[in-house]
Design an enzyme around this catalytic site. Structure first.
Site, PDB file in Angstrom:
ATOM      1  N   CYS A  34      26.081  45.175 -15.798  1.00 28.12           N
ATOM      2  CA  CYS A  34      26.206  44.251 -14.660  1.00 28.12           C
ATOM      3  C   CYS A  34      27.329  43.228 -14.794  1.00 28.12           C
ATOM      4  O   CYS A  34      28.301  43.284 -14.049  1.00 28.12           O
ATOM      5  CB  CYS A  34      24.889  43.530 -14.427  1.00 28.12           C
ATOM      6  SG  CYS A  34      23.598  44.646 -13.887  1.00 28.12           S
ATOM      7  N   GLU A  51      18.692  41.945  -6.286  1.00 27.03           N
ATOM      8  CA  GLU A  51      17.778  42.001  -7.423  1.00 27.03           C
ATOM      9  C   GLU A  51      18.399  41.219  -8.575  1.00 27.03           C
ATOM     10  O   GLU A  51      19.574  41.397  -8.872  1.00 27.03           O
ATOM     11  CB  GLU A  51      17.626  43.484  -7.811  1.00 27.03           C
ATOM     12  CG  GLU A  51      16.735  43.747  -8.963  1.00 27.03           C
ATOM     13  CD  GLU A  51      15.351  43.174  -8.737  1.00 27.03           C
ATOM     14  OE1 GLU A  51      14.697  43.575  -7.771  1.00 27.03           O
ATOM     15  OE2 GLU A  51      14.944  42.310  -9.539  1.00 27.03           O
ATOM     16  N   PHE A  71      22.071  30.629 -22.180  1.00 23.93           N
ATOM     17  CA  PHE A  71      23.365  31.280 -21.920  1.00 23.93           C
ATOM     18  C   PHE A  71      24.538  30.522 -22.539  1.00 23.93           C
ATOM     19  O   PHE A  71      25.676  30.634 -22.108  1.00 23.93           O
ATOM     20  CB  PHE A  71      23.576  31.565 -20.429  1.00 23.93           C
ATOM     21  CG  PHE A  71      23.026  32.918 -20.076  1.00 23.93           C
ATOM     22  CD1 PHE A  71      21.671  33.172 -20.173  1.00 23.93           C
ATOM     23  CD2 PHE A  71      23.861  33.969 -19.709  1.00 23.93           C
ATOM     24  CE1 PHE A  71      21.152  34.432 -19.921  1.00 23.93           C
ATOM     25  CE2 PHE A  71      23.356  35.234 -19.454  1.00 23.93           C
ATOM     26  CZ  PHE A  71      21.988  35.462 -19.553  1.00 23.93           C
ATOM     27  N   LYS A  82      31.237  44.414 -14.840  1.00 19.83           N
ATOM     28  CA  LYS A  82      31.750  45.062 -13.621  1.00 19.83           C
ATOM     29  C   LYS A  82      31.558  44.170 -12.403  1.00 19.83           C
ATOM     30  O   LYS A  82      32.349  44.194 -11.467  1.00 19.83           O
ATOM     31  CB  LYS A  82      31.143  46.450 -13.424  1.00 19.83           C
ATOM     32  CG  LYS A  82      29.652  46.493 -13.192  1.00 19.83           C
ATOM     33  CD  LYS A  82      29.283  47.074 -11.850  1.00 19.83           C
ATOM     34  CE  LYS A  82      27.777  47.137 -11.692  1.00 19.83           C
ATOM     35  NZ  LYS A  82      27.281  46.781 -10.387  1.00 19.83           N
ATOM     36  N   ASN A 136      25.823  36.061 -11.124  1.00 20.22           N
ATOM     37  CA  ASN A 136      26.353  36.763 -12.302  1.00 20.22           C
ATOM     38  C   ASN A 136      27.680  36.158 -12.768  1.00 20.22           C
ATOM     39  O   ASN A 136      27.936  36.064 -13.968  1.00 20.22           O
ATOM     40  CB  ASN A 136      26.514  38.259 -12.015  1.00 20.22           C
ATOM     41  CG  ASN A 136      25.191  39.003 -12.216  1.00 20.22           C
ATOM     42  OD1 ASN A 136      24.200  38.408 -12.632  1.00 20.22           O
ATOM     43  ND2 ASN A 136      25.178  40.285 -11.922  1.00 20.22           N
ATOM     44  N   GLU A 190      17.656  43.200 -17.899  1.00 26.79           N
ATOM     45  CA  GLU A 190      17.156  44.309 -18.707  1.00 26.79           C
ATOM     46  C   GLU A 190      16.389  43.723 -19.882  1.00 26.79           C
ATOM     47  O   GLU A 190      16.715  42.652 -20.385  1.00 26.79           O
ATOM     48  CB  GLU A 190      18.309  45.193 -19.166  1.00 26.79           C
ATOM     49  CG  GLU A 190      18.855  46.005 -18.010  1.00 26.79           C
ATOM     50  CD  GLU A 190      20.002  46.906 -18.404  1.00 26.79           C
ATOM     51  OE1 GLU A 190      20.063  47.337 -19.562  1.00 26.79           O
ATOM     52  OE2 GLU A 190      20.842  47.160 -17.530  1.00 26.79           O
TER      53      GLU A 190
END
Ligand code: UDX
Length: 436
Positions: free
Chosen positions: A262, A146, A251, A265, A210, A150
């Site tokens: 997210c 996924e 970004f 970690k 990520n 958020e």
């Protein structure tokens, strides 16, 4: 189709409501009975734009239900696993207890032909490890990471950038892909790319995405550090390099850096997994990414201290923002709150405001003062510190009004989100991150 979603946190609750909204029959399952009671009553347990409406509509249509009993999964054909994979205590590695427990308790209810679709972010190799027990029931495991953000979780779930499915080789894998095409029929009809791959690649797609995003943020924050000693302006630098389509401006927002449930970690878990695989050196740079990111929080503290002449002791600091990013009430690893806590530790009289995250922040840091009203937060402040770029501060806060409430006209912009020229014109001393 009949679907179950196991885990009703930021990922699962949104997934369940979104899947019901596109016509499926969905049961969301979670061991947290209080959360299930809230969801069943049509209340979103956290703030996420659009979720409340989807929940109400789903419950009313009769296609959405919630349960704390795993047997509710029995009649579903596809079972999504969306439980958390937090950082282990005392280690960088991901804690897979919840994933393992979810699969274990689902096994008795699986039937031949069912699909188990893992959505949680897991270390590469997890699907391979979980597959045998699932296959033994006649069901097929796929990994379907996924990528939702958020604050945009509903939109990202219904219309994702891409769908990725890791499947086992052979007929079972092919059949599973056909079933997932039906699950995601609306996205696929609007040409969302579907990447079908193996387990390892699907797991790695998520963590590498990520890692890349975190690296991009830390890259620009490293440039901010250089800008600070050279008099350059990192926001203009970001604009200029961002015009190169190969780089892109998104970004590249320099400031107090990334936080949330997210990125921090996930990059640590990736490093830990790479070490286990004997390839720690391949992602050594992620330690640097993490270190740069954490240094920016300290830099914000330092800027506030300098801005008031060397000591914040007894100074009233109005902290605007507590959530790790706007449009969210999530305070997990929030840089905003971290900075507020550090200033409190230096003896400042810290007052924190936030449009959505105050209750969560108060529970986590009862030593700080919290004030829901923006005017009261700013009133009498020696310094304003913006740490979450909510529109309420970025666009709607008028520097002339703020000047009439605050004691001193000093503002530290921890997100480089204010119009510096406008604030200066209103008589404020403006301090940005990586800006002269
Ligand atoms: C992230 C990924 O974007 C998403 O694809 C994944 O599924 C989950 O993790 P999220 O945690 O919701 O999503 O937040 P994101 O929008 O990525 O922002 C993360 C952090 O980076 C925030 O604290 C944000 O303020 C910060 N950030 C973002 C910057 O400091 N600068 C930027 O330019 C962008």
């Amino acid at each position: 189709m009949h679907l179950s979603v196991i885990g009703c946190g930021y990922l699962g609750a949104v997934h369940a409501a979104a899947m019901a909204s596109i016509g499926h029959h969905v049961v969301g399952i979670d061991v947290d009975e209080a959360k299930i009671a809230q969801l069943s009553a049509g209340h979103a347990p956290f703030f996420e734009p659009g979720l409340q409406e989807l929940l109400e509509a789903g419950l009313q249509s009769g296609r959405l239900a919630f349960s704390s009993d795993m047997s509710a999964a029995q009649h579903a054909q596809v079972h999504f696993i969306g439980v958390g994979t937090p950082q282990q205590r005392g280690s960088y590695a991901a804690d897979l207890t919840f994933v393992d427990a979810a699969v274990e308790s689902l096994l008795p209810y699986l039937e031949a032909g069912d699909i188990v679709a893992g959505k949680s972010t897991v270390p590469v190799g997890t699907a391979e490890r979980l597959a045998p027990s699932i296959t033994a029931t006649g069901a097929t495991l796929v990994w379907n990471p996924e990528f939702l953000r958020e604050g945009f979780a509903v939109v990202d779930t219904i219309s994702p950038d891409r769908l990725v499915v890791g499947v086992p080789a052979g007929d079972d894998g092919e059949k599973a892909v056909e079933v997932l095409r039906d699950v995601y029929h609306t996205a696929i009809a609007s040409d969302t790319p579907l990447i079908v791959t193996d387990y390892a690649t699907s797991e790695l797609v998520k963590v590498s995405a990520n890692a890349f995003l975190a690296t991009k943020i830390s890259f620009i924050n490293a440039m901010a550090e250089i800008a600070e000693v050279t008099g350059a302006d990192v926001t203009q630098l970001a604009d200029a390099i961002g015009h190169d389509a190969r780089i892109g401006r998104r970004f590249l927002g320099a400031g107090i850096g990334f936080g949330g449930g997210c990125l921090p970690k996930d990059i640590r878990a990736f490093s830990a997994r790479a070490e286990e695989l004997g390839r720690g050196e391949s992602v050594n740079f992620l330690r640097e990414v993490d270190a740069i990111n954490l240094r920016r929080r300290e830099r914000a503290v330092q800027l506030v201290v300098e801005s008031v002449g060397g000591s914040v002791f007894d100074k009233r600091v109005a902290v605007l923002g507590a959530a790790f990013k706007p449009h969210s009430d999530d305070i997990r690893d929030s840089p905003a709150l971290d900075v507020a806590v550090r200033l409190h530790g230096l003896g400042a009289d810290v007052v924190v405001t936030d449009p959505e995250a105050l209750e969560n922040a108060r529970r986590a840091h009862p030593q700080l003062s919290f004030e829901p009203d923006l005017v009261r937060t700013i009133t009498g402040a020696d310094v304003l510190l913006v740490v979450t770029e909510w529109d309420e501060y970025r666009r709607e806060l008028d520097p002339d009004d703020a000047a009439s409430w605050a004691k001193e006209r000093i503002v530290v912009d921890g997100r480089n989100c204010l119009d510096a020229t406008r604030w200066r014109a209103a008589g404020w001393q403006y301090f940005g991150m990586g800006r002269p």
